[in-house]
Design an enzyme around this catalytic site. Structure first.
Site, mmCIF file in Angstrom:
data_model
loop_
_atom_site.group_PDB
_atom_site.id
_atom_site.type_symbol
_atom_site.label_atom_id
_atom_site.label_comp_id
_atom_site.label_asym_id
_atom_site.label_seq_id
_atom_site.Cartn_x
_atom_site.Cartn_y
_atom_site.Cartn_z
ATOM 1 N N LYS A 59 63.229 36.237 46.354
ATOM 2 C CA LYS A 59 61.906 36.685 46.758
ATOM 3 C C LYS A 59 61.301 35.732 47.793
ATOM 4 O O LYS A 59 60.752 36.150 48.813
ATOM 5 C CB LYS A 59 61.001 36.700 45.527
ATOM 6 N N CYS A 106 47.933 48.442 35.840
ATOM 7 C CA CYS A 106 46.829 47.762 35.150
ATOM 8 C C CYS A 106 46.183 48.565 34.028
ATOM 9 O O CYS A 106 46.119 48.100 32.893
ATOM 10 C CB CYS A 106 45.753 47.373 36.156
ATOM 11 N N GLU A 146 41.194 38.781 38.852
ATOM 12 C CA GLU A 146 41.402 39.504 40.114
ATOM 13 C C GLU A 146 41.036 40.974 39.914
ATOM 14 O O GLU A 146 41.435 41.567 38.921
ATOM 15 C CB GLU A 146 42.889 39.361 40.486
ATOM 16 N N LYS A 150 37.086 41.045 32.836
ATOM 17 C CA LYS A 150 38.205 41.721 33.508
ATOM 18 C C LYS A 150 38.712 42.897 32.663
ATOM 19 O O LYS A 150 38.870 44.022 33.148
ATOM 20 C CB LYS A 150 39.317 40.693 33.763
ATOM 21 N N ARG A 172 42.648 46.429 44.109
ATOM 22 C CA ARG A 172 43.394 47.670 43.843
ATOM 23 C C ARG A 172 44.616 47.719 44.737
ATOM 24 O O ARG A 172 44.552 47.274 45.890
ATOM 25 C CB ARG A 172 42.522 48.896 44.177
ATOM 26 N N GLU A 173 45.696 48.266 44.235
ATOM 27 C CA GLU A 173 46.872 48.447 45.086
ATOM 28 C C GLU A 173 46.545 49.481 46.158
ATOM 29 O O GLU A 173 45.709 50.360 45.955
ATOM 30 C CB GLU A 173 48.069 48.904 44.245
#
Ligand code: UDX
Length: 430
Positions: A35, A258, A149, A202, A152-153
Site C-alpha cells: 500500500k 460506517c 472523523e 460520533k 463521507r465517502e
C-alpha cells in the site's frame, strides 16, 4: 507542525493529504508495504474524487511522505493520529486489536509532550485502554485525545477541508491547545469536550442518521398502502425548521462502511453496559430485512423472478466510490440468483470490486456499458444514484414492444417520462 497519521485507509490517506495541504509536515505510516509503495507513486488503492491529485501535489511539495518506518515517522512527531480500522468483532463490538498494536508500536519512539489522537471510531473508554498500553513502555510525557472523523465517502476531500465541526475530546489543556491550533485552518467551529463525549458524539451522529433513514423507509412503506407520495410528505415535514429537508431520501436501506457497523456497535455497547432494550437493535434489524422484503413484494409485479433478465444499475454502496462494503447490490444480486433470475450488473467504477465481492455465478455478469446492461431487460433496478445512471436516456434504450419494469430504488428518475416511454414504473413510497 509535525504530524504522523497511522493507517492509510480511507480516513488516514485523506487526513494526511489535507493536513499536508495546510502546511504541516506529514508522515503517512502503515505496516502494509504494498500500500505504501502504491501511495508513494500517487496511486490510491480505492476510488475517491480529487484524492490522487491532492496526493501528487502534496508529495511533490515535500510536505507529505509515506513510510513503513515507525522510528522515522514517530520520533519527531508533535501529533500522532491513529486512523486504523476497528472492524466489528463477532459479538458486534468494535475490535480494537489494530488500535492496540499501534499504541504498542509507537511507544518506544515518542518524544516529550506528543499528542496522540484517536481518529478511528472507538467506544467510550478506549483512551484508558491505550494509556494502559503506552505508559509502561515509555518515559516520555504524552497527551491523549479523541478527534472523531465525520467525512463521507465520495466527497471525502471536500468534507475534510470544510468540516461542519471539529470535535476535540481530551482531558489535557496541552492537547486542546495543540489540536485547536492544528485545526484552525479548517475554519470550522471547534468543540472541546471530554473524550467520552467525543466518542459518543460520533456514534450518536451516525446512529441518528441511520435511524432517520430507517424511519423514512418505514413511512414510505405506509405511503405505498394509501396513495400518498413520500416525496410530498418529505416536503411537508421538511418545512418544519426542527426537521429539515435533508438526508431523508428513502430507498433500499442504508449501507457502507460506517452506518451498519456503527449501529451494531452501539447496540453491542448498550448490551455491555446492561442497557438491553435498545432502539439500535431494531434499527439494524429493520435495515437488514428491507431488501429481502422489497424483492419479495415485487415478485408478483414482475411475474416471478425466475428466468427474467434483470439489469442492476449501481454496484457500489453510493455514487462516486468503488466501495462495496454493505452495498445493496451485494444483497440484491445473491437473492436474484437464488430466485433464478439472470443479472447483468453495471457500475462506472466498482466492477473489479464486484467480481471479488459477489460470488461468480453462470447467471451473473458485469459490464461497464450501461446500454448493454439494460438491453432487453425484463426488469431494470436503478439501485444507486450515480450521475451516469440518473442522466442515462432510458427512453431511447426502451426495447419496443417488450414489457419492461423500472424499479427506481432511490426515487431519482422521472416517473411520467419513463411511463410515457412504455416502462412500468415502481418507485419507493409512492
Ligand atoms: C456516513 C456519514 O455520513 C459520515 O458522516 C460518517 O463519517 C461515515 O458514514 P458514508 O457512509 O460515506 O458517510 O455515506 P452517506 O452518504 O452518509 O450514506 C450512508 C448510507 O445511507 C448510504 O447507503 C446511502 O445511500 C444511505 N442514505 C443516505 C439513504 O438511504 N438516504 C439518505 O437520505 C442518505
Amino acid at each position: 507542525m509535525n504530524v504522523t497519521v497511522i493507517g492509510t485507509g480511507f480516513v488516514g490517506v485523506v487526513t494526511s493529504a489535507v493536513l499536508a495541504s495546510f502546511g504541516n509536515t506529514v508522515f503517512g505510516l502503515d505496516v502494509d508495504e504494498k500500500k505504501i509503495a502504491l501511495l508513494q507513486h500517487n496511486t490510491v488503492p480505492f476510488y475517491e474524487p480529487d484524492l490522487e491529485e491532492l496526493l501528487a501535489e502534496q508529495q511533490a511539495s515535500g510536505n507529505l511522505t509515506f513510510t513503513t518506518d515507525y522510528k522515522q515517522a514517530i520520533e519527531n512527531a508533535d501529533v500522532i493520529m491513529i486512523a486504523v480500522g476497528t472492524p466489528s468483532a463477532a459479538d458486534g463490538t468494535a475490535d480494537l486489536k489494530f488500535v492496540k498494536m499501534v499504541a504498542e508500536s509507537i511507544s518506544p519512539y515518542l518524544k516529550n509532550n506528543v499528542v496522540i489522537v484517536v481518529k478511528s471510531t472507538v467506544p467510550p473508554g478506549t483512551l484508558s485502554v491505550i494509556d494502559d498500553i503506552i505508559s509502561p513502555l515509555t518515559s516520555a510525557s504524552y497527551h491523549l485525545a479523541s478527534v472523531p472523523e465525520f467525512l463521507r465517502e465520495g466527497s471525502a476531500v471536500q468534507d475534510t477541508v470544510h468540516p461542519d465541526r471539529v470535535v476535540i475530546g481530551a482531558n489535557s489543556e496541552h492537547a486542546f491547545a495543540v489540536l485547536s491550533e492544528l485545526h484552525l485552518p479548517f475554519k470550522a467551529p471547534i468543540i472541546t469536550v471530554k473524550p467520552e463525549s467525543a466518542q459518543m458524539g460520533k456514534y450518536t451522529a451516525n446512529a441518528y442518521l441511520a435511524t432517520r433513514i430507517t424511519f423514512i423507509n418505514q413511512i414510505a412503506n405506509l405511503c405505498e398502502k394509501n396513495g400518498a407520495d413520500i416525496n410530498e410528505v418529505i416536503k411537508i415535514i421538511g418545512h418544519d425548521k426542527r426537521i429539515g429537508q435533508h438526508y431523508w431520501y428513502p430507498g433500499f436501506g442504508y449501507g457502507g462502511s460506517c452506518f451498519p457497523k456503527d449501529v451494531k456497535e452501539l447496540a453491542a455497547y448498550a448490551r455491555s453496559v446492561n442497557e438491553e432494550a435498545n432502539l439500535m437493535v431494531t434499527i439494524n434489524q429493520l435495515n437488514e430485512n428491507r431488501i429481502p422484503e422489497l424483492l419479495n413484494q415485487y415478485t408478483e409485479l414482475v411475474g416471478g423472478w425466475a428466468g427474467k433478465k434483470v439489469a442492476v444499475l449501481g454496484l457500489s454502496f453510493k455514487p462516486n466510490t468503488n466501495d462495496m462494503r454493505e452495498a445493496p447490490s451485494t444483497i440484491v444480486i445473491p437473492i436474484l440468483q437464488d430466485k433464478g433470475a439472470t443479472v447483468v450488473g453495471y457500475d462506472p467504477k466498482a466492477i473489479p470490486e464486484a467480481r471479488v465481492m459477489i460470488a461468480s455465478h453462470p447467471n451473473v455478469s458485469f459490464t461497464e456499458d450501461i446500454s448493454e446492461s439494460v438491453a432487453n431487460a425484463d426488469v431494470i433496478i436503478a439501485l444507486i444514484e450515480w450521475p451516469e445512471i440518473t442522466s442515462f436516456d432510458f427512453t431511447s434504450a426502451k426495447t419496443s414492444g417488450k414489457k419492461q419494469i423500472f424499479i427506481d430504488a432511490r426515487n431519482q428518475h422521472n416517473q411520467s417520462q419513463l411511463e410515457a416511454a412504455g416502462y412500468t414504473y415502481i418507485g419507493i413510497g409512492r
